[in-house]
Design a protein around this motif. Structure first.
Motif, PDB file in Angstrom:
ATOM      1  N   HIS A   9     -24.117 -32.421  -3.750  1.00 30.84           N
ATOM      2  CA  HIS A   9     -22.800 -32.942  -3.393  1.00 30.84           C
ATOM      3  C   HIS A   9     -22.881 -34.417  -2.980  1.00 30.84           C
ATOM      4  O   HIS A   9     -22.126 -35.252  -3.481  1.00 30.84           O
ATOM      5  CB  HIS A   9     -22.221 -32.090  -2.262  1.00 30.84           C
ATOM      6  N   LEU A  69     -16.683 -27.528  -3.037  1.00 24.79           N
ATOM      7  CA  LEU A  69     -16.028 -26.227  -2.834  1.00 24.79           C
ATOM      8  C   LEU A  69     -17.048 -25.111  -2.698  1.00 24.79           C
ATOM      9  O   LEU A  69     -16.913 -24.236  -1.835  1.00 24.79           O
ATOM     10  CB  LEU A  69     -15.080 -25.922  -3.995  1.00 24.79           C
ATOM     11  N   ALA A  72     -18.620 -25.441   0.742  1.00 28.12           N
ATOM     12  CA  ALA A  72     -17.714 -24.984   1.795  1.00 28.12           C
ATOM     13  C   ALA A  72     -17.633 -23.463   1.816  1.00 28.12           C
ATOM     14  O   ALA A  72     -17.576 -22.850   2.894  1.00 28.12           O
ATOM     15  CB  ALA A  72     -16.329 -25.595   1.601  1.00 28.12           C
ATOM     16  N   ALA A  73     -17.647 -22.840   0.644  1.00 27.08           N
ATOM     17  CA  ALA A  73     -17.611 -21.375   0.575  1.00 27.08           C
ATOM     18  C   ALA A  73     -18.886 -20.775   1.163  1.00 27.08           C
ATOM     19  O   ALA A  73     -18.826 -19.824   1.953  1.00 27.08           O
ATOM     20  CB  ALA A  73     -17.415 -20.926  -0.871  1.00 27.08           C
ATOM     21  N   GLN A  75     -20.814 -22.083   3.352  1.00 23.70           N
ATOM     22  CA  GLN A  75     -20.819 -22.336   4.791  1.00 23.70           C
ATOM     23  C   GLN A  75     -19.711 -21.585   5.519  1.00 23.70           C
ATOM     24  O   GLN A  75     -19.667 -21.594   6.746  1.00 23.70           O
ATOM     25  CB  GLN A  75     -20.648 -23.837   5.071  1.00 23.70           C
ATOM     26  N   ARG A  77     -16.472 -22.366   5.450  1.00 22.78           N
ATOM     27  CA  ARG A  77     -15.581 -23.379   6.010  1.00 22.78           C
ATOM     28  C   ARG A  77     -14.307 -23.606   5.195  1.00 22.78           C
ATOM     29  O   ARG A  77     -13.556 -24.530   5.489  1.00 22.78           O
ATOM     30  CB  ARG A  77     -16.322 -24.718   6.131  1.00 22.78           C
ATOM     31  N   LEU A  78     -14.054 -22.811   4.203  1.00 26.92           N
ATOM     32  CA  LEU A  78     -12.914 -23.067   3.315  1.00 26.92           C
ATOM     33  C   LEU A  78     -11.571 -23.110   4.050  1.00 26.92           C
ATOM     34  O   LEU A  78     -10.660 -23.795   3.614  1.00 26.92           O
ATOM     35  CB  LEU A  78     -12.851 -22.030   2.197  1.00 26.92           C
ATOM     36  N   GLY A  79     -11.430 -22.432   5.161  1.00 24.18           N
ATOM     37  CA  GLY A  79     -10.167 -22.406   5.881  1.00 24.18           C
ATOM     38  C   GLY A  79      -9.990 -23.532   6.887  1.00 24.18           C
ATOM     39  O   GLY A  79      -8.932 -23.645   7.507  1.00 24.18           O
ATOM     40  N   GLU A  80     -10.989 -24.379   7.046  1.00 25.78           N
ATOM     41  CA  GLU A  80     -10.900 -25.445   8.049  1.00 25.78           C
ATOM     42  C   GLU A  80     -10.017 -26.588   7.547  1.00 25.78           C
ATOM     43  O   GLU A  80     -10.029 -26.937   6.375  1.00 25.78           O
ATOM     44  CB  GLU A  80     -12.297 -25.945   8.422  1.00 25.78           C
ATOM     45  N   ILE A  83     -11.504 -29.607   5.648  1.00 21.10           N
ATOM     46  CA  ILE A  83     -11.879 -29.291   4.264  1.00 21.10           C
ATOM     47  C   ILE A  83     -10.627 -29.323   3.381  1.00 21.10           C
ATOM     48  O   ILE A  83     -10.628 -29.909   2.292  1.00 21.10           O
ATOM     49  CB  ILE A  83     -12.566 -27.909   4.168  1.00 21.10           C
ATOM     50  N   THR A  84      -9.550 -28.697   3.859  1.00 18.09           N
ATOM     51  CA  THR A  84      -8.301 -28.682   3.101  1.00 18.09           C
ATOM     52  C   THR A  84      -7.779 -30.098   2.891  1.00 18.09           C
ATOM     53  O   THR A  84      -7.363 -30.466   1.782  1.00 18.09           O
ATOM     54  CB  THR A  84      -7.240 -27.819   3.826  1.00 18.09           C
ATOM     55  N   MET A  87      -9.871 -31.819   0.339  1.00 19.70           N
ATOM     56  CA  MET A  87      -9.584 -31.322  -1.010  1.00 19.70           C
ATOM     57  C   MET A  87      -8.286 -31.914  -1.553  1.00 19.70           C
ATOM     58  O   MET A  87      -8.220 -32.297  -2.722  1.00 19.70           O
ATOM     59  CB  MET A  87      -9.512 -29.787  -1.017  1.00 19.70           C
TER      60      MET A  87
END
Length: 146
Positions: A9, A69, A72-73, A75, A77-80, A83-84, A87
């Motif tokens: 990344h 992505l 984040a998945a 880790q 952390r996708l809902g933080e 991150i959003t 994105m």
């Protein structure tokens, strides 16, 4: 796995997004109409190379959000929020590059830009670069991270 994704990344961001940030910033300087009214702008060859780099590296830069992505998945952390936010900014920056900057560069190669065109393209490029800078800051600071 997490370390490998993080390394990919970060390296992809440096190697692919970095050159796009530079080439888009430099392009308007070389895509200007000839000062003496001649038929060929002196920087047209340079502008052509910069446009090609922008296009190719812009496509290669898709690796950055895709691996991001996945990272984040892994880790969880996708809902933080940070991150959003990153994105969304990445999607907007990518859209700006694909839908406005690259087509404007292509058009400028056919008909070199006047002062207003250079300023407009420079403004779009500046916005593109600011969005990426904010994304980098979000990745470092991670506001609201758990």
């Amino acid at each position: 796995m997490e370390n490998a994704l993080l390394a990919i990344h970060v390296l992809a961001g440096i190697l692919f997004v970095g050159p796009v940030a530079v080439t888009t910033s430099i392009f308007p300087r070389f895509a200007r109409a000839p000062a003496d009214g001649g038929s060929v702008a002196p920087g047209l060859a340079v502008a052509t190379v910069l446009h090609r780099i922008t296009r190719v590296y812009g496509i290669l830069a898709l690796v950055v959000p895709l691996v991001g992505l996945a990272l984040a998945a892994v880790q969880g952390r996708l809902g933080e929020v940070w991150i959003t936010t990153a994105m969304v900014l990445t999607a907007v920056a990518g859209g700006l590059l694909a839908l406005r900057i690259v087509p404007s560069q292509r058009d400028a190669l056919a008909a070199p830009l006047d002062g207003r065109g250079r300023r407009t393209l420079g403004m779009m490029t500046g916005l593109f670069n600011v969005m990426w800078a904010v994304v980098v800051v979000l990745m470092i600071v991670r506001p609201g991270a758990e």
